[in-house]
Design an enzyme around this catalytic site. Structure first.
Site, short mmCIF file in Angstrom:
data_model
loop_
_atom_site.label_atom_id
_atom_site.label_comp_id
_atom_site.label_asym_id
_atom_site.label_seq_id
_atom_site.Cartn_x
_atom_site.Cartn_y
_atom_site.Cartn_z
CG HIS A 198 62.65 65.03 36.28
ND1 HIS A 198 62.45 63.67 36.20
CD2 HIS A 198 62.97 65.43 35.02
CE1 HIS A 198 62.64 63.26 34.95
NE2 HIS A 198 62.95 64.32 34.22
CB CYS A 227 70.31 57.96 22.37
SG CYS A 227 71.43 57.34 23.61
#
Lengths: 275, 440
Positions: free
Chosen positions: B100, B51
């Site tokens: 990342h 989400c």
């Protein structure tokens, strides 16, 4: 041989204590694991030294200050290892291991040669009386450690600033439980120790109780722990109050053991610095 | 071989309206993954969709084209024109992409620093890619490494060690007061969202039972049903309080509903068994002076907020240490990745020159007269010697310790000036020489 064996255990207790201190600072599991290993090896060597000295001297070696301090250190480490096994409370080691080391190093600086046994001590009551008391005292040492931890942790929770101590120390309930369990084990041992001593005194000195300083202070110690046990069972003393009493009780234990020996001469002077 | 590329968006780069449009629901992810790796120039692919973020990680032949291909994929898969979402997308290539993913898995890039769910979500993403066979040896190794980095961060730093939400902080405190919560009872007074949340956390932490009281009894009954607890009439609160170990309170009362003497009375009846009051009401429900009673602990909403604030500060301090771990691991993994590029490049380089040499030797031998074995040997030796001497410097340069150099750039340069194919032969990850060729 037994003297060096007894003295080398100090080194193991030192390393064990340092490892436990390293553990409480960094929380690296390995510190606690290694610390426990060193204490375990130390206590095994210690027991071996104790037995060796028993055969060399021909009597239970708990008659002078060197022997009794050394035995006390061994009892504390032994009782701690059992407690840790039961509660898996490694942080307790950071408090107890240094304590055991202090007694151990104190003993290590005293002359360790086997002396001729004072005739009054040549009795079967000697091991029974002294060992009961020292194991009881070692159990109280655990309650003392748990008491300090309780006060530190309680202060943290009450002040509502939850820092390093909050994270490291166990829950208040567990610490209070150790306080109670120690009391239920230590108190009967202390009581039996005093009773056997009293019976022995009747044989050796002709009187059950002669208000010798050691006896007086034992009684004070006993009364303190009796008050704590009574308060716990009837009005539900616990937590902070119980922790403070356990700390005071252990101070009384130490004074009965060391303070009386070193400061107040009396019938029990076998274990003063000179003796 | 190629380059690792990640294109994505997260809670910082994009508002929820954009994130929800670009999300991949679990049931469509297989289809999406297949669509992704079918694109030209993309060899392997993994899609992470939560989400708070969408991350598409691919192994591309060339990083620039890879980024473009993934963006086009996102746009066409969701049926949204690229210009509409392009500004919300970030992309990382090569070492930046490695960093990342390591940071994301270690929860250093999360909205709540150190929150534990993200690692599971990355593992799920990896699981989907494995299930639909869109992951190959390079990304496989990449993601496995990311998991171990996350584990290192978790065990070696305290980035995830303490509660950073009010309700979790309440549970953490309860544990430090009571130890095990198994035989403890909760009393819920009033109905506030945070109290209900804390009650739920306590229930999942294993408390024995829960009592619910409210000024309107019907609401207490309803809430008690929800928690499988016992409703208590509000005027019977005091008589039931002695059974409660943990009290969660958030009524709208304008004054204290529990005074210090009342609490003192209850704790006496309880024989000093500890009580923990969590007062989330404003104005407060429990007299804060009650905190001074032995074995009574009273925390109001500000106290809890202070607790989590310190915890958050501590997490941020720990995050710096975590970043160091990540940086070291990025370096290690980049080395490995580079090695994967170097070996096949050397293989291709040798192969190309061998082909040239063989063709030229054959020509020369034919001109000298085919029957003379000695001439053939001499020509062969000459050609090989030249070839080896000429190739030695570039191969040595490729094999040299990459310390302080950009090896990927060097590989790209070598490929370009010697006109080697960029995608090259699909060599296995260990870069084993093929067809009996020797790698020096």
């Amino acid at each position: 041989m037994h003297i060096s064996l007894l003295k080398v255990t100090t080194l193991f207790y030192l390393v064990g204590a340092l490892l436990y201190l390293y553990f409480i600072i960094t929380l690296h599991e390995r510190g606690a694991r290694l610390g426990r290993m060193f204490l375990l090896i130390g206590v095994i060597l210690h027991a071996a030294g104790f037995v060796a000295r028993y055969f060399a001297a021909g009597y239970t070696p708990i008659t002078n200050l060197f022997e009794s301090l050394s035995f006390f250190a061994m009892a504390i480490v032994g009782v701690f290892l059992l407690t840790e096994l039961r509660y898996n409370l490694r942080i307790l080691g950071s408090f107890i291991a240094p304590l055991a080391f202090v007694f151990s190093i104190f003993a290590a600086f005293l002359p360790g040669e086997v002396a001729r046994l004072a005739p009054a001590l040549n009795s079967y009551w000697l091991p029974v009386h002294v060992i009961l008391l020292f194991i009881g005292d070692a159990v109280f040492a655990i309650a003392f450690g748990a008491g300090i931890m309780y006060l530190l942790q309680e202060k943290e929770v009450k002040r509502k600033r939850l820092g390093a101590i909050f994270k490291r120390l166990p829950s208040l309930e567990v610490l209070d439980e150790i306080n109670y369990k120690s009391l239920t084990i230590g108190f009967p041992l202390l009581t039996l120790g005093i009773i056997t001593g009293s019976i022995w005194a009747e044989y050796a000195w002709g009187s059950y109780w002669s208000w010798d300083p050691k006896e007086t202070w034992s009684l004070i110690t006993w009364l303190l722990y009796a008050a704590l046990l009574h308060g716990r069972l009837t009005v539900g003393w616990r937590g902070r109050k119980a922790a403070i009493l356990a700390i005071l009780g252990f101070c009384a234990v130490l004074f009965t053991f060391l303070g009386v020996n070193l400061l107040l001469p009396g019938l029990h002077t076998y274990s003063s610095l000179s003796g | 071989m190629g380059s690792i590329v990640i294109v994505g968006l997260n809670h910082r780069s994009a508002p929820v309206e954009i994130r929800e449009r670009l999300a991949f629901p679990a049931d469509t992810i297989g289809h999406a993954l297949r669509g992704l790796v079918e694109r030209e120039g993309i060899a392997e692919g993994v899609i992470l969709s939560t989400c708070n973020r969408v991350e598409v990680c691919v192994l591309a032949d060339e990083s620039y084209k890879g980024t473009k291909a993934v963006k086009e994929f996102l746009s066409s898969h969701h049926g949204i024109p690229l210009p509409e979402v392009n500004e919300y997308l970030y992309h990382h290539e090569g070492e930046q992409a490695v960093k990342h993913l390591f940071r994301v898995s270690s929860s250093l890039d999360s909205m709540v620093l150190g929150e534990p769910q993200i690692l599971g979500q990355v593992k799920d993403a990896y699981g989907y890619a494995a299930e639909f066979r869109t992951i190959g040896p390079i990304l496989e190794k990449f993601f496995t490494k990311a998991f171990s980095v996350a584990k290192r961060v978790r065990t070696e730093t305290k980035v995830a060690s303490s509660a950073v939400s009010v309700s979790y902080a309440a549970v953490e405190l309860a544990r430090k007061i009571f130890g095990s919560l198994k035989d403890k009872t909760v009393m819920l007074i009033g109905a506030g969202e945070m109290c209900e949340l804390a009650a739920r956390h306590l229930l999942s932490a294993g408390v024995k039972g829960i009592m619910v009281t409210n000024r309107t009894f019907e609401r207490a009954v309803k809430l008690a049903e929800e928690f499988d607890g016992m409703p208590v009439r509000f005027d019977e609160l005091l008589s039931h309080l002695k059974m409660a170990d943990i009290i969660l309170s958030s009524t709208g009362a304008p004054h204290f509903i529990l005074s210090r003497p009342e609490v003192e009375e209850v704790i006496r009846i309880r024989k000093n068994r500890p009580m923990f009051f969590i007062d989330m009401a404003v104005p407060r429900d429990v007299d804060p002076d009650a905190n001074q009673i032995d074995n009574v602990y009273v925390y109001d909403i500000d106290d809890l907020n202070n607790v989590i604030e310190t915890n958050i500060e501590e997490r941020q301090k720990e995050a710096a240490r975590a970043e160091e771990i990540v940086a070291a691991e990025v370096l290690g993994f980049s080395r490995w990745l580079e090695a994967q590029q170097v070996t096949p490049t050397i293989v291709m380089l040798r192969k190309k020159f061998e082909e040239v040499k063989n063709a030229e030797v054959a020509k020369a031998v034919a001109m000298l007269g085919a029957e003379d074995p000695k001439a053939k040997r001499v020509v062969e030796a000459l050609a090989s010697a030249i070839l080896n001497k000429v190739l030695h410097p570039p191969i040595a340069a490729l094999k040299k310790d990459p310390e302080g150099r950009n090896l990927m750039e060097l590989v790209a340069t070598v490929r370009e000036i010697f006109d080697l194919p960029t995608s090259g032969p699909q060599s296995p990850p260990a870069g084993q020489p093929k067809e009996g060729e020797r790698v020096e």
